[in-house]
Write a protein that holds these residues in place. Structure first.
Motif, PDB file in Angstrom:
ATOM      1  N   THR A 126      -4.012   3.789 -23.546  1.00  0.00           N
ATOM      2  CA  THR A 126      -5.343   4.332 -23.278  1.00  0.00           C
ATOM      3  C   THR A 126      -5.414   5.788 -23.732  1.00  0.00           C
ATOM      4  N   GLY A 127      -6.633   6.193 -23.996  1.00  0.00           N
ATOM      5  CA  GLY A 127      -6.889   7.570 -24.383  1.00  0.00           C
ATOM      6  C   GLY A 127      -8.386   7.843 -24.252  1.00  0.00           C
ATOM      7  N   GLY A 128      -8.844   8.950 -24.790  1.00  0.00           N
ATOM      8  CA  GLY A 128     -10.253   9.305 -24.730  1.00  0.00           C
ATOM      9  C   GLY A 128     -10.507  10.410 -23.730  1.00  0.00           C
ATOM     10  N   ALA A 129     -11.701  10.961 -23.809  1.00  0.00           N
ATOM     11  CA  ALA A 129     -12.098  12.052 -22.927  1.00  0.00           C
ATOM     12  C   ALA A 129     -13.284  11.617 -22.086  1.00  0.00           C
ATOM     13  N   ALA A 130     -14.499  11.682 -22.653  1.00  0.00           N
ATOM     14  CA  ALA A 130     -15.677  11.262 -21.896  1.00  0.00           C
ATOM     15  C   ALA A 130     -15.669   9.772 -21.624  1.00  0.00           C
ATOM     16  N   THR A 131     -15.171   9.017 -22.563  1.00  0.00           N
ATOM     17  CA  THR A 131     -15.081   7.560 -22.415  1.00  0.00           C
ATOM     18  C   THR A 131     -13.636   7.133 -22.594  1.00  0.00           C
ATOM     19  N   VAL A 132     -13.171   6.316 -21.672  1.00  0.00           N
ATOM     20  CA  VAL A 132     -11.793   5.800 -21.783  1.00  0.00           C
ATOM     21  C   VAL A 132     -11.776   4.725 -22.854  1.00  0.00           C
ATOM     22  N   GLU A 133     -10.760   4.802 -23.690  1.00  0.00           N
ATOM     23  CA  GLU A 133     -10.628   3.838 -24.772  1.00  0.00           C
ATOM     24  C   GLU A 133      -9.243   3.174 -24.716  1.00  0.00           C
ATOM     25  N   LEU A 134      -9.194   1.939 -25.248  1.00  0.00           N
ATOM     26  CA  LEU A 134      -7.908   1.247 -25.420  1.00  0.00           C
ATOM     27  C   LEU A 134      -7.646   1.157 -26.911  1.00  0.00           C
ATOM     28  N   HIS A 135      -6.458   1.566 -27.323  1.00  0.00           N
ATOM     29  CA  HIS A 135      -6.144   1.525 -28.749  1.00  0.00           C
ATOM     30  C   HIS A 135      -4.817   0.804 -28.981  1.00  0.00           C
ATOM     31  N   VAL A 136      -4.655   0.340 -30.203  1.00  0.00           N
ATOM     32  CA  VAL A 136      -3.462  -0.428 -30.552  1.00  0.00           C
ATOM     33  C   VAL A 136      -2.329   0.531 -30.911  1.00  0.00           C
ATOM     34  N   LEU A 137      -1.122   0.038 -30.704  1.00  0.00           N
ATOM     35  CA  LEU A 137       0.085   0.769 -31.060  1.00  0.00           C
ATOM     36  C   LEU A 137       0.989  -0.171 -31.848  1.00  0.00           C
ATOM     37  N   GLY A 138       1.725   0.370 -32.803  1.00  0.00           N
ATOM     38  CA  GLY A 138       2.634  -0.465 -33.588  1.00  0.00           C
ATOM     39  C   GLY A 138       1.865  -1.482 -34.419  1.00  0.00           C
ATOM     40  N   GLY A 139       2.336  -2.715 -34.422  1.00  0.00           N
ATOM     41  CA  GLY A 139       1.710  -3.745 -35.245  1.00  0.00           C
ATOM     42  C   GLY A 139       0.841  -4.707 -34.466  1.00  0.00           C
ATOM     43  N   SER A 140       0.333  -4.311 -33.300  1.00  0.00           N
ATOM     44  CA  SER A 140      -0.499  -5.201 -32.485  1.00  0.00           C
ATOM     45  C   SER A 140      -1.929  -5.251 -33.004  1.00  0.00           C
ATOM     46  N   LEU A 141      -2.696  -6.212 -32.477  1.00  0.00           N
ATOM     47  CA  LEU A 141      -4.100  -6.395 -32.842  1.00  0.00           C
ATOM     48  C   LEU A 141      -4.941  -6.385 -31.572  1.00  0.00           C
ATOM     49  N   LEU A 142      -6.224  -6.032 -31.710  1.00  0.00           N
ATOM     50  CA  LEU A 142      -7.105  -5.939 -30.551  1.00  0.00           C
ATOM     51  C   LEU A 142      -8.546  -6.154 -30.982  1.00  0.00           C
ATOM     52  N   SER A 143      -9.329  -6.824 -30.118  1.00  0.00           N
ATOM     53  CA  SER A 143     -10.755  -7.029 -30.404  1.00  0.00           C
ATOM     54  C   SER A 143     -11.506  -7.156 -29.086  1.00  0.00           C
ATOM     55  N   THR A 144     -12.823  -6.932 -29.132  1.00  0.00           N
ATOM     56  CA  THR A 144     -13.684  -7.133 -27.971  1.00  0.00           C
ATOM     57  C   THR A 144     -14.252  -8.545 -28.002  1.00  0.00           C
ATOM     58  N   GLU A 163     -11.297  -9.950 -35.952  1.00  0.00           N
ATOM     59  CA  GLU A 163     -12.131  -8.778 -35.712  1.00  0.00           C
ATOM     60  C   GLU A 163     -11.339  -7.571 -35.223  1.00  0.00           C
ATOM     61  N   GLY A 164     -10.052  -7.649 -35.282  1.00  0.00           N
ATOM     62  CA  GLY A 164      -9.235  -6.582 -34.719  1.00  0.00           C
ATOM     63  C   GLY A 164      -9.469  -5.223 -35.373  1.00  0.00           C
ATOM     64  N   VAL A 165      -9.626  -4.216 -34.542  1.00  0.00           N
ATOM     65  CA  VAL A 165      -9.732  -2.825 -34.998  1.00  0.00           C
ATOM     66  C   VAL A 165      -8.804  -1.982 -34.144  1.00  0.00           C
ATOM     67  N   GLY A 166      -8.761  -0.698 -34.424  1.00  0.00           N
ATOM     68  CA  GLY A 166      -7.763   0.147 -33.786  1.00  0.00           C
ATOM     69  C   GLY A 166      -8.105   0.639 -32.399  1.00  0.00           C
ATOM     70  N   THR A 167      -9.432   0.888 -32.100  1.00  0.00           N
ATOM     71  CA  THR A 167      -9.806   1.507 -30.842  1.00  0.00           C
ATOM     72  C   THR A 167     -11.058   0.840 -30.283  1.00  0.00           C
TER      73      THR A 167
END
Length: 211
Positions: A126-144, A163-167
């Protein structure tokens, strides 16, 4: 009338004795025959007769082998069905782990069970300031996931690959699909933001076994 000659009376006495003896012998023989007949009839079924002798076994009875009473006499057991091979699709979609996961700005390795922070092996963070975000690390994939139904293993695998993107920004109720760098499919549902001043997010997570 002439007188009997001398010796005639003696001869008659001898003949009379002979006939008497012969008659007695005949009577004795008759009595013996009657007794034998009565005894034979009693032996055929009378109460006083001896029981009839047991008949000798026949040739078939002598040649018939006795039953041993062992396992050979038991009814044959039914064939036990061979165990079927496991269904590959069942293995691929079996749940490896599920539970709550809290991100606090660091990453988690979802190939561990349960997911833990492991530097160099983390899949999401996780990261972000005003809005919390989930981002990928290494070679993983992620989508909403935008569908109305809760995605299963196949849904998440397809969504993350297509549809995987980074954040991804997070809101309560957001459902995300991911694939770890070891190929395990993950579903993450946002349930809470424990701290409004940092990139904290709590998820309900399901991790499936890899193919």
């Amino acid at each position: 009338m002439a007188e009997d000659e001398p010796g005639t009376g003696a001869r008659r006495s001898e003949h009379r004795g002979t006939w008497i003896a012969a008659g007695a012998a005949v009577v004795a023989a008759l009595i013996g025959a009657v007794a034998t007949t009565v005894a034979a009839r009693s032996g055929d079924g009378g109460e006083s007769g001896a029981p009839p002798a047991a008949s000798a076994p026949s040739a078939a009875e002598l040649t018939q082998e006795p039953s041993s009473g062992g396992e050979d006499d038991a009814a044959p057991a039914e064939d036990t069905p061979e165990p079927s091979a496991p269904d590959p699709s069942a293995t691929e979609s079996s749940v490896r782990w599920e539970g709550d996961v809290v991100f606090d700005g660091s990453g988690k390795d979802f190939d561990a069970s349960p997911p833990v922070g492991a530097a160099g092996s983390n899949d999401f963070g996780t990261g972000g300031a005003a809005t919390v975000e989930l981002h990928v690390l290494g070679g993983s994939l992620l989508s909403t996931w935008d569908g109305e139904e809760t995605p299963d293993h196949a849904d998440c695998a397809e969504s993350a690959a297509a549809e995987g993107v980074g954040t991804h920004p997070l809101e309560i109720g957001t459902v995300l699909c991911g694939v770890t760098d070891e190929g395990r499919v993950v579903r993450l549902t946002v349930v809470e933001f424990p701290d409004q001043y940092g990139p904290y997010a709590a998820f309900e997570a399901v991790v499936w076994e890899s193919a």
